[in-house]
Design an enzyme around this catalytic site. Sequence first.
Site, mmCIF file in Angstrom:
data_model
loop_
_atom_site.group_PDB
_atom_site.id
_atom_site.type_symbol
_atom_site.label_atom_id
_atom_site.label_comp_id
_atom_site.label_asym_id
_atom_site.label_seq_id
_atom_site.Cartn_x
_atom_site.Cartn_y
_atom_site.Cartn_z
ATOM 1 N N CYS A 1 6.032 -4.830 16.150
ATOM 2 C CA CYS A 1 5.579 -3.860 17.151
ATOM 3 C C CYS A 1 4.129 -4.190 17.502
ATOM 4 C CB CYS A 1 5.692 -2.439 16.603
ATOM 5 S SG CYS A 1 7.366 -2.050 16.085
ATOM 6 N N GLU B 1 0.828 -1.187 0.000
ATOM 7 C CA GLU B 1 0.000 0.000 0.000
ATOM 8 C C GLU B 1 0.864 1.239 0.000
ATOM 9 O OE1 GLU B 1 -2.648 -0.630 3.227
ATOM 10 O OE2 GLU B 1 -3.752 -2.071 2.004
ATOM 11 N N CYS C 1 3.326 8.385 1.103
ATOM 12 C CA CYS C 1 3.866 7.463 2.101
ATOM 13 C C CYS C 1 4.174 6.138 1.406
ATOM 14 C CB CYS C 1 2.854 7.286 3.224
ATOM 15 S SG CYS C 1 3.415 6.163 4.506
ATOM 16 N N CYS D 1 -1.212 5.893 9.889
ATOM 17 C CA CYS D 1 -0.031 5.202 10.407
ATOM 18 C C CYS D 1 -0.412 3.895 11.083
ATOM 19 C CB CYS D 1 0.652 6.032 11.480
ATOM 20 S SG CYS D 1 1.453 7.485 10.888
ATOM 21 N N GLY E 1 6.576 -2.027 6.371
ATOM 22 C CA GLY E 1 7.938 -2.547 6.400
ATOM 23 C C GLY E 1 8.914 -1.668 7.148
ATOM 24 N N ASN F 1 8.566 5.792 20.793
ATOM 25 C CA ASN F 1 7.324 5.187 21.322
ATOM 26 C C ASN F 1 7.323 4.813 22.798
ATOM 27 O OD1 ASN F 1 6.256 5.440 18.769
ATOM 28 N ND2 ASN F 1 6.781 3.375 18.142
ATOM 29 N N SER G 1 11.640 6.607 8.226
ATOM 30 C CA SER G 1 11.371 6.290 9.624
ATOM 31 C C SER G 1 11.843 4.874 9.927
ATOM 32 C CB SER G 1 9.865 6.402 9.877
ATOM 33 O OG SER G 1 9.570 5.956 11.183
ATOM 34 N N CYS H 1 0.986 -2.239 15.874
ATOM 35 C CA CYS H 1 0.993 -1.965 14.437
ATOM 36 C C CYS H 1 0.317 -3.096 13.659
ATOM 37 C CB CYS H 1 2.430 -1.790 13.962
ATOM 38 S SG CYS H 1 2.574 -1.604 12.178
ATOM 39 N N SER I 1 11.272 5.858 15.490
ATOM 40 C CA SER I 1 10.062 5.508 16.237
ATOM 41 C C SER I 1 10.466 5.104 17.644
ATOM 42 C CB SER I 1 9.339 4.345 15.544
ATOM 43 O OG SER I 1 8.954 4.733 14.249
ATOM 44 N N CYS J 1 6.091 -6.889 7.554
ATOM 45 C CA CYS J 1 7.195 -6.398 8.385
ATOM 46 C C CYS J 1 7.548 -7.462 9.418
ATOM 47 C CB CYS J 1 6.810 -5.107 9.096
ATOM 48 S SG CYS J 1 8.198 -4.351 9.978
HETATM 49 N N1 SAH Z 1 8.770 0.581 10.166
HETATM 50 C C1 SAH Z 1 9.086 1.951 10.282
HETATM 51 C C2 SAH Z 1 8.280 2.824 9.361
HETATM 52 C C3 SAH Z 1 6.836 2.465 9.187
HETATM 53 S S1 SAH Z 1 5.795 2.643 10.602
HETATM 54 C C4 SAH Z 1 8.918 2.416 11.717
HETATM 55 O O1 SAH Z 1 8.388 1.689 12.505
HETATM 56 O O2 SAH Z 1 9.385 3.509 12.009
HETATM 57 C C5 SAH Z 1 5.511 4.399 10.602
HETATM 58 C C6 SAH Z 1 5.101 4.985 11.948
HETATM 59 O O3 SAH Z 1 3.782 4.545 12.288
HETATM 60 C C7 SAH Z 1 6.004 4.577 13.093
HETATM 61 O O4 SAH Z 1 6.449 5.718 13.774
HETATM 62 C C8 SAH Z 1 5.124 3.737 13.972
HETATM 63 O O5 SAH Z 1 5.496 3.859 15.316
HETATM 64 C C9 SAH Z 1 3.754 4.321 13.673
HETATM 65 N N2 SAH Z 1 2.639 3.413 13.971
HETATM 66 C C10 SAH Z 1 2.625 2.076 13.859
HETATM 67 N N3 SAH Z 1 1.412 1.582 14.247
HETATM 68 C C11 SAH Z 1 0.666 2.647 14.606
HETATM 69 C C12 SAH Z 1 -0.691 2.788 15.079
HETATM 70 N N4 SAH Z 1 -1.486 1.736 15.230
HETATM 71 N N5 SAH Z 1 -1.140 4.035 15.325
HETATM 72 C C13 SAH Z 1 -0.344 5.109 15.138
HETATM 73 N N6 SAH Z 1 0.929 5.034 14.694
HETATM 74 C C14 SAH Z 1 1.431 3.817 14.428
HETATM 75 FE FE1 SF4 Z 2 7.201 -2.725 11.279
HETATM 76 FE FE2 SF4 Z 2 7.184 -0.065 11.718
HETATM 77 FE FE3 SF4 Z 2 4.949 -1.564 12.097
HETATM 78 FE FE4 SF4 Z 2 7.000 -1.775 13.774
HETATM 79 S S1 SF4 Z 2 5.743 0.072 13.435
HETATM 80 S S2 SF4 Z 2 5.844 -3.489 12.893
HETATM 81 S S3 SF4 Z 2 8.729 -1.542 12.399
HETATM 82 S S4 SF4 Z 2 6.001 -1.210 10.163
#
Ligand code: SAH
Ligand code: SF4
Length: 377
Positions: A139, A95, A128, A358, A186, A241, A216, A142, A239, A135
């Site tokens: 996390c 996507e 984006c 996100c 990813g 968090n 990121s 996510c 990230s 991935c």
């Molecule tokens: N994998 C990389 C880039 C993609 S994720 C990373 O993790 O940085 C992009 C951003 O979306 C990251 O900062 C992640 O912390 C955030 N993210 C992931 N799941 C989310 C959610 N459910 N709600 C809000 N932000 C989220």
């Molecule tokens: Fe992968 Fe980024 Fe999602 Fe973490 S937040 S699972 S690194 S896409």
Amino acid sequence: MGKEPQSELLGLDIQELTSLAQNAGEPDFRARQLYEALYRQRLTSVDQVSTLPQLFRRSLAEQFAFGLPRVERKFVSSDGTIRYLLAFADGQSVETVWMPEGDGGEAGDGTAAGDEEEGKRWDRATICVSSQVGCAVDCRFCLTATLGIQRNLTAGEIVGQVLAVLNDRQVRIGEDRINLVFMGQGEPFLNYDNFMKAVRLLVEGTGIPESRMTVSTSGIVPRIADLGQEAVRPKLAISLNASNDAVRERVMPINRKWPIAKLLDAARRFPLRTRERLTFEYVLLDGVNDSVEHARELAELLRGMRAKVNLIALNPGPGIDFGTPAEARVLAFQRVLVKAGIPAFIRRPRGRDIFAACGQLKKTVEDAPGSLVGITG
Ligand code: SAH
Ligand code: SF4
């Protein structure tokens, strides 16, 4: 379409195109013509490259496809965000999200309004981009994590996402202001070489300035150092968090491998350019990492760094066991950071109604209520 040709041209750099031309007995300048056709003019098939002689075109077409992904689905959000489902030759898809006038992590200040008036053209937009199918990082908050890792994308597939969206939106590079954020599906730093090659092609070939790109990472420490050494590179977002290892480990298991101290050490060593700042992303999870005490702890961690914080209230999703904090908690968290002298911005979720925000990037085709606008390609 008939049988797939065996190779794709998209993703080849000027050196590789030059050897290709040489092998075909063509002069070197044919490589430059192909390069321009692929990345600058964003043509979609060999037949369209009118600068090349007929015979060369024909022999190229027999061996190669251009390799642009096919727009399989397109979901349009009420805020103007468009979520593209883009399919590659092997049937895998990712996507890619278009955010008109969006803050997309680039401005990061949440000032941009999403609503487009009838007929008014956007004046800037953020794309984006995904770097992997699925991935591996896992996390807990996510949605992409639930896909697991399917495979890395090639450089051509990363570039192809951008070109497919630019073409669909009829973007004029040089006139329109386009930002790229490598924040889709990813972990870009677990596909580092392909990702960096794509960045170079998009900067040098397509003409999108590196200063308008942000990558990121979830914190792949050795690659942060590598990025710092690159001649051409996007800006860096991390990230984070969480404000301590106990919480971070709970929400991002990768913290066991690269804990906060190591991560911030790499961040402090990262060579920033004039006026450049690091970005730390912080997804606020209700009752987990979003208290005023956590904010103070975070301010302490980031003290003295040339950095800003983007706060993102959790975008919920099926199977995600965390809650979204109330607005007042988000504001209180931000206030602590700002008082401590750390610029902190609240990121407005984009396209949440079509699962484009996100952490929502998963192939949610069946359950997305957003309007389906044609199937092209
Ligand atoms: N994998 C990389 C880039 C993609 S994720 C990373 O993790 O940085 C992009 C951003 O979306 C990251 O900062 C992640 O912390 C955030 N993210 C992931 N799941 C989310 C959610 N459910 N709600 C809000 N932000 C989220
Ligand atoms: Fe992968 Fe980024 Fe999602 Fe973490 S937040 S699972 S690194 S896409």
